[in-house]
Design an enzyme around this catalytic site. Sequence first.
Site, short mmCIF file in Angstrom:
data_model
loop_
_atom_site.label_atom_id
_atom_site.label_comp_id
_atom_site.label_asym_id
_atom_site.label_seq_id
_atom_site.Cartn_x
_atom_site.Cartn_y
_atom_site.Cartn_z
N ARG A 380 0.81 -1.21 0.00
CA ARG A 380 0.00 0.00 0.00
C ARG A 380 0.85 1.26 0.00
O ARG A 380 0.37 2.34 -0.33
CB ARG A 380 -0.91 0.02 1.24
N VAL A 502 -9.74 0.02 -4.51
CA VAL A 502 -8.84 -1.14 -4.51
C VAL A 502 -7.86 -1.10 -3.35
O VAL A 502 -7.64 -0.07 -2.73
CB VAL A 502 -8.07 -1.24 -5.85
N GLU A 503 -7.25 -2.26 -3.07
CA GLU A 503 -6.31 -2.47 -1.95
C GLU A 503 -6.93 -2.06 -0.62
O GLU A 503 -6.30 -1.48 0.24
CB GLU A 503 -5.00 -1.70 -2.19
N GLY A 504 -8.21 -2.33 -0.48
CA GLY A 504 -8.94 -1.99 0.75
C GLY A 504 -9.74 -0.72 0.55
O GLY A 504 -9.17 0.35 0.36
#
Length: 806
Positions: A380, A502-504
Site C-alpha cells: 500500500r 482497490v487495496e482496501g
Amino acid sequence: MHSVIWVVMAVVVVWGLAAQRVPGLVWATVLASVIALWDVFLDPPAPLWIAAWSVFVVIVLPLAFTPLRRVLISAPLLRVFRKIMPAMSDTEREALEAGTVWWEAELFGGDPDWEQLFNLPQPALSEEEQAFLDGPVEQLCAMLDDWDITHERRDLPPKVWRFLKDKGFFGMIIPKQYGGLEFSAQAHSAVVMKVASRSITAGVTVMVPNSLGPAELLLHYGTEKQKQHYLPRLARGQEVPCFALTGPEAGSDAANMPDRGVVCRETFKGKKNTLGIRLNWDKRYITLGPVATVLGLAFRLFDPEHLLGEEEDLGITLALIPTNTPGVKIGTRHNPLDIPFQNGPNWGENVFIPLDWVIGGRERIGQGWRMLMQSLAAGRSISLPALSCGAGKVACRATGAYARIRRQFKLPIGKFEAVEEGLGRIAGYTYLMEAARTLTARAVDLGEKPSVASAIVKYQLTEHMRRVVNDAMDIQGGSGICLGPRNFMGRAYQALPISITVEGANLLTRALIIYGQGAVRCHPYVLNEIRAVAEPDQKRAVKDFDEAIFGHVRYTISNIARAFWLGLTSARLVRAPVDGPTRRYLQKLTRLSTAFALISDIAMLTLGGALKRKEKISGRFADVLGFMYLASAVIKRFEDDGRPVEDIPLLHFACRYCLHEAEKTLVVILKNFPNRFLAWLVGGLAFPTGRRNHVPDDRMNHDCAALLLEPSPARDRLTRGIYLPTTTRAALGRLEDALPRVIAAELLERRLTKLAEEQPLLHGDLESQLKAALEQNMLSNAEAKLVRAAVAARRAVIAVDDFEKI
C-alpha cells in the site's frame, strides 16, 4: 503565605514529574522528600502529618515498589482483565501484528522525536534507477496513446506488452540474482508515477506485478525451488502474474473467504497417489487475471482425512497455480469504469494441485493470512500513492497552464479568484501528497513494512487525488466532460473511484486499519497489555502486565500534564531541532500529537472494545493521525529540498491545512463523545485556550495558485517526475508548447484588444487587427508573428474533440 508557596511548589513538582513520565521510585523519593521538608520547615498539625505519611505508606509506596505492586495490584488486576477481555483469534492477531510501526507511532505517542524524522536520508535514486526512468520509462511513455488504449483497443497494444516484458517492468522488485531489476521502493514508486501520468491503464499494468502478487510473496516466503523456477520467468515477462484474493462473499472480510481446498491423494501427471489439494474457488476483481499465466490463490485449507496431522481446519493458505491447469477458468473481463486495464473474475472447479505448489511449501500451510497482511503492509505504501501523485502533478502542470492560456472577459481564467481558489488547493494538496509518497517509500527502503503508515498514505493520497482532480475538472469546464484525445483530465476523473476502492476500500481502511490497527500497534502499551493477558506463563504474565499497565498509567498522566501545559503556552517553549519557517509548525504538531494521545487514550479506556464498532469516532481519530503524518512529511520535504524560498507558500498552505483539519477533527470527536462530562473535562485539558489553528488564508492560496500559472523552478519542482511529451500531438504537449507562447504575447494582445475597443469593426477578426496594428506601427512584423503563433496555440489547447454521429 508560606503554605501557599509550598502548595505551588508541590504542584509544580508533581506536574513536572507527571510530564516526564518518571518511574515509580522517583515519584516515591520526591514525594517523601516533599513531605519531610514540609514537616521540617512548616511544622504541620499532627493529624495532617499523620494523614500525609499514611497516604504515602499505604498508596504511594506499594505503587512504587515493584515486587509489592505486582503481588497486591497487578496479579489481581490481571485476573480481572482476563475475564473481561474477549479472546483474540489467530486471524485477528495476525492482522493486528502484521508489518511494523514507524514514524506514525511517534505521532501517536504524544511526544514525537523530531530528530528521528530529520535524520532520515533524503529520497534518492541510484544511477541505474535514474537511467531506467530517463531511458525505458521515457520510451514507454512516448509509445503510449491513451485514447487508442482506452477507446479503440480496450487494451495496451501488443508492442507495449512486449516492451514491458523485454525491459523488465514486471520485475522491478525481483533481485538481480533472479534476473530482475532489484529497484528500491523509491524507484518503483517513481516508475509507476511517471507511467501513470501518461496512461492509467499502463500504470496499473506496471504496478500490479510489483505489488501484492506472486513475486512479492515468493521473495519473502517461497521455497528456493519455487524462487528458482518462477522469479526468472516473472522478471523477463515469460509469466504474467495475478493474485486472486477477493471473491463475491469475501471482499473486505477476506479472512472469512469461502474458497476451499481439501488435502487428498490423487493421480497427477501420471504419478499415482500424489499428496495434494483439491480446490474450488470463485474470485473477482482480479487485476491482470484475464491475461495471467500464473495465478496466486488464497483459500481456506481443510484436512478431513488428517493426511498432514491432527488438525482439520488448517487455515488460510496461498498457492501458485499455472492458469492452464485443468479446472481453472480464466479470461473473461470486468469493465472498471472504462479504464481498460486487464481485470476480471476467475473460477476453479475441482482443481487438483500437488502440495509443493503451496507458496513456501508444506511449512507455510495455514500461514497465508499473515503472509498477505505482511505483504499488503508494504504494498500500500507504493502503488496507489504513486498513481495519486501522478494525477496531482498532471493537474498542476496541465490545469495551471490551461488556466493561463484559456481566456474569458479578456483575462486568463486563472486570474479570477473563483478559479484561483481551486488552483491553490491543487498546488497545496499535490505538494503534501508528494511529500508523503517519498517519505513512506523511504521507510520501505529502510526495511520497514509500515502497516499503519501505508494505510494512511493509501487513504489520504487517494482522497486528495479525488479533490485535486475534481478541482481540475471544475476549472477545465466543458472541455473536461467531453472525452477525446484532447481531454487531459477525463480519464483521471473516471479512474478516481477505482483508486478509492482497490487495496482496501477507503471507508474501511480509514476506520478499521489506520485507527483500528493503529490504536493497538502505535500505542506504546496497549499491545503489550494484550500480549500479557494472553501469556500462559503466570509469572511472566504478571511481570509483563505490570510493566505495561503501570507504564500506561504514567503515560496517561503525562499526557494530561503535557496537553494542558502545551495548550496554555501554545507549545512555544517546545524545543525544535530546526529553525526557519518549519520551526513553529513542529511546535504546533507536538501540541496536537499530545492532545491526540490524551483524547485517544481516554476513548480507549472508557469505550474499550466498543470503540472498534464506533467507526465514526475511530474514523475521525484516523483522520487526525493521517493529517499529522502528512504535515510531518511536508516539513521533512521542505527541509530536504534545502528550504527553497519559492516553496514557502506551499509549505504554509499544506501545514496550515493539515493542522487545521487535525485540530478541527479532535474537536468533532469531543463533540460526539458518549460521556459528556469526560468530553468537557478532556476538552478543557487539551484545548484550555480554544482552537488555535486556522485554515490557509487567501494570500497563501493566491501565492500557491500563482506558481502554476507560469514556468518557474518551483513549478518544475512541484511537478517533477511526470512524463512531459515533446510533441504537440499529446494534450499535455500542446499545453507545454502554448504556455510560453501565450505569456510572451500577452502584452501585445492587450494592444490589439485596446485597438478593437477603439474600432469595434475589428472585434473578433485577428488578421484585421494585426493589419491595422502594423499600419499604425503598434506592432512589428516579428511581434505580429508572435501573436499569430500564440493565438494558434491557444486555439489548439481549448479545442474540444468532436466525432461523427453514431
